[in-house]
Write an enzyme that holds these catalytic residues in place. Structure first.
Site, PDB file in Angstrom:
ATOM      1  N   PRO A 122      23.801  23.965  53.518  1.00 26.19           N
ATOM      2  CA  PRO A 122      24.045  25.203  52.758  1.00 26.19           C
ATOM      3  C   PRO A 122      23.260  26.346  53.379  1.00 26.19           C
ATOM      4  O   PRO A 122      22.066  26.518  53.137  1.00 26.19           O
ATOM      5  CB  PRO A 122      23.523  24.860  51.356  1.00 26.19           C
ATOM      6  CG  PRO A 122      22.482  23.801  51.603  1.00 26.19           C
ATOM      7  CD  PRO A 122      22.908  23.033  52.804  1.00 26.19           C
ATOM      8  N   ASP A 151      18.601  27.217  56.250  1.00 25.00           N
ATOM      9  CA  ASP A 151      19.053  26.078  55.452  1.00 25.00           C
ATOM     10  C   ASP A 151      18.442  26.249  54.065  1.00 25.00           C
ATOM     11  O   ASP A 151      17.226  26.121  53.892  1.00 25.00           O
ATOM     12  CB  ASP A 151      18.572  24.780  56.110  1.00 25.00           C
ATOM     13  CG  ASP A 151      18.963  23.522  55.321  1.00 25.00           C
ATOM     14  OD1 ASP A 151      19.409  23.650  54.167  1.00 25.00           O
ATOM     15  OD2 ASP A 151      18.810  22.411  55.874  1.00 25.00           O
ATOM     16  N   HIS A 152      19.287  26.553  53.078  1.00 23.97           N
ATOM     17  CA  HIS A 152      18.773  26.903  51.747  1.00 23.97           C
ATOM     18  C   HIS A 152      18.049  25.743  51.075  1.00 23.97           C
ATOM     19  O   HIS A 152      17.293  25.950  50.123  1.00 23.97           O
ATOM     20  CB  HIS A 152      19.924  27.390  50.855  1.00 23.97           C
ATOM     21  CG  HIS A 152      19.486  28.357  49.786  1.00 23.97           C
ATOM     22  ND1 HIS A 152      18.475  28.098  48.908  1.00 23.97           N
ATOM     23  CD2 HIS A 152      19.922  29.606  49.477  1.00 23.97           C
ATOM     24  CE1 HIS A 152      18.318  29.112  48.091  1.00 23.97           C
ATOM     25  NE2 HIS A 152      19.185  30.057  48.418  1.00 23.97           N
ATOM     26  N   ARG A 153      18.263  24.516  51.556  1.00 19.12           N
ATOM     27  CA  ARG A 153      17.526  23.384  50.994  1.00 19.12           C
ATOM     28  C   ARG A 153      16.049  23.448  51.381  1.00 19.12           C
ATOM     29  O   ARG A 153      15.196  22.846  50.711  1.00 19.12           O
ATOM     30  CB  ARG A 153      18.122  22.068  51.496  1.00 19.12           C
ATOM     31  CG  ARG A 153      19.579  21.838  51.120  1.00 19.12           C
ATOM     32  CD  ARG A 153      20.152  20.632  51.835  1.00 19.12           C
ATOM     33  NE  ARG A 153      20.086  20.780  53.292  1.00 19.12           N
ATOM     34  CZ  ARG A 153      20.491  19.859  54.155  1.00 19.12           C
ATOM     35  NH1 ARG A 153      20.957  18.701  53.707  1.00 19.12           N
ATOM     36  NH2 ARG A 153      20.408  20.082  55.453  1.00 19.12           N
ATOM     37  N   VAL A 154      15.758  24.169  52.462  1.00 21.95           N
ATOM     38  CA  VAL A 154      14.395  24.226  52.998  1.00 21.95           C
ATOM     39  C   VAL A 154      13.805  25.617  52.854  1.00 21.95           C
ATOM     40  O   VAL A 154      12.684  25.793  52.375  1.00 21.95           O
ATOM     41  CB  VAL A 154      14.393  23.813  54.497  1.00 21.95           C
ATOM     42  CG1 VAL A 154      12.969  23.806  55.049  1.00 21.95           C
ATOM     43  CG2 VAL A 154      15.074  22.479  54.706  1.00 21.95           C
TER      44      VAL A 154
END
Length: 426
Positions: free
Chosen positions: A224, A398-401
């Site tokens: 994402p 990376d929106h997870r990070v």
């Protein structure tokens, strides 16, 4: 007998070209001897023997393309002295890649080549064919063994003293696909999409094109991602660069704008360490060093050699390393450790006049920075219209990070470093 298998020389390798043999039938090899050269999607690398014995058969000829990982390419005489059975056709009768003839109807089907097992997280376990065979016979779980062979490979001696236990077979690709919930799009031919046959020339995909296509599709589907944009004035950078290059001219070193960008990015990653991270199912990996990958265009694709610990290196050292890495990248002479494992990427298309672009994240990295061309633009300074050399930088996250706030803080740290690079010379 012991089969020598086509090795996986990188995590993305599925097949390669057997470029050259360094041994012939009758030669005796020891563990660590160079036996062949393999061309992968990224480079040409030497392959070392992991078992000892006499070469009884060369199964894949030099120059053969599309050799799948784990395909038997040669055979060694077993440690007990038993020789491999001779193939029906002699090697000199098949100078090209051997083509299987139609088998007699009464012939029993050939046993499949042993497939390298994988650990629970899907990572391939490196073990010699003999070690895998002994492990399968004795019910030894290879995941529990630490290899003592070359490059940590599991060999016979590691398995013989290991405790027995029922090893769990790895899930098949088909099963994994069925349980993942991801259904690949049905491929259509160009004719089905309205482009008639004969109206184009088809250039076959080589290993690098296939690998890049696969990795980019995986990244764009699974990560994402979102972009952040910032404009940087680089007039001071250009002036400092001219002075630095004049000082380094006697040493034959020339610092590029991209070298400044790599250094500034590395220092910004130390200021905002949350941006120097990778997503894993177990948690967020916070990297100790800024290992900056730089995108290099080569014939047939792209590769990302790495400036290791860039935050600790001066501009002259970064310039020297980047020039050497780029040269060897174009010659496909990089070692795997020189292009695998970076923590952050920089892609610069400014030399092509590209003003602004957004890159696809290079997994498992959390960010990639896209650098456009520096150009003169109107700017407002102290309420007055002026002209400055401006460079647009895009950070894909990376929106997870890296969320929006973290990405913004990274760019806030990067911008003053690149606009006033004297701080980087200290």
């Amino acid at each position: 007998m012991t089969d020598i298998l086509m090795p996986a020389l990188s995590p993305t390798m599925e097949e390669g070209v057997l470029a050259k043999w360094h041994v012939k039938v009758g030669d005796v090899v020891s563990a660590g001897d160079v036996i062949a050269e393999i061309e992968t999607d990224k480079a040409t690398m030497e392959v070392e023997a992991v078992d000892e014995g006499e070469v009884t058969d060369i199964l894949v000829a030099e120059g053969t393309e599309g050799v799948k990982v784990n395909t038997p390419i040669a055979r060694l005489k077993d440690e007990d002295g038993a020789a491999a059975p001779k193939p029906a056709a002699k090697a000199e009768e098949a100078p090209k890649a051997p083509v299987a003839a139609e088998a007699p109807k009464a012939a029993a089907p050939a046993a499949p080549a042993p497939v390298a097992p994988k650990s629970a997280d899907g990572e391939r376990i490196f073990a010699s064919p003999l070690a895998r065979r002994i492990a399968a016979q004795n019910g030894v779980d290879l995941k529990s063994i630490k290899g003592t062979g070359p490059h940590g490979r599991i060999v016979k001696r590691d398995v013989e003293g290991a405790p027995k236990g029922a090893a769990q077979p790895a899930a098949s690709t088909a099963t994994a696909a069925a349980t993942s919930g991801i259904v690949p799009r049905q491929a259509q031919s160009l004719a089905q999409m309205g482009i008639p046959d004969g109206s184009y020339d088809l250039i076959p995909l080589d290993g690098m094109k296939k690998a890049v296509a696969r990795r980019m599709v995986d990244s764009i589907q699974n990560v994402p991602h979102f972009p952040l944009f910032i404009d940087c004035e680089i007039d001071q950078l250009m002036a400092v660069r001219a002075k630095v290059n004049k000082m380094l001219e006697p040493q034959g070193i020339k610092v590029s704008v991209n070298d400044f960008v790599i250094k500034a990015a590395a220092l910004a990653l130390k200021i905002v360490p949350e941006a120097n991270a990778s997503y894993t199912p177990e948690g967020i990996a916070m990297h100790h060093n800024a290992d900056v990958s730089m995108a290099v265009a080569i014939d047939g694709g792209l590769i990302t050699p790495i400036i290791r610990k860039a935050e600790t290196k001066g501009l002259a050292q970064i310039a020297t390393e980047s020039k050497d890495l780029a040269k060897r990248a174009r010659e496909r002479k990089l070692k795997p450790e020189e292009f695998q494992g970076g923590t952050f990427s920089v892609s610069n298309l400014g030399m092509f006049g590209i003003k602004q672009f957004t890159s696809i994240i290079n997994e498992p990295q959390g960010c990639i920075m896209s650098v456009g061309a520096g150009e003169q633009r109107p700017v407002v300074k102290d309420g007055q219209l002026a002209v400055a050399t401006v460079m647009t930088v895009t950070l894909t996250c990376d929106h997870r990070v890296v969320d929006g706030a973290t990405g913004a803080r990274f760019l806030q740290a990067f911008k003053p470093l690149i606009e006033d690079p004297v701080a980087m010379l200290a």
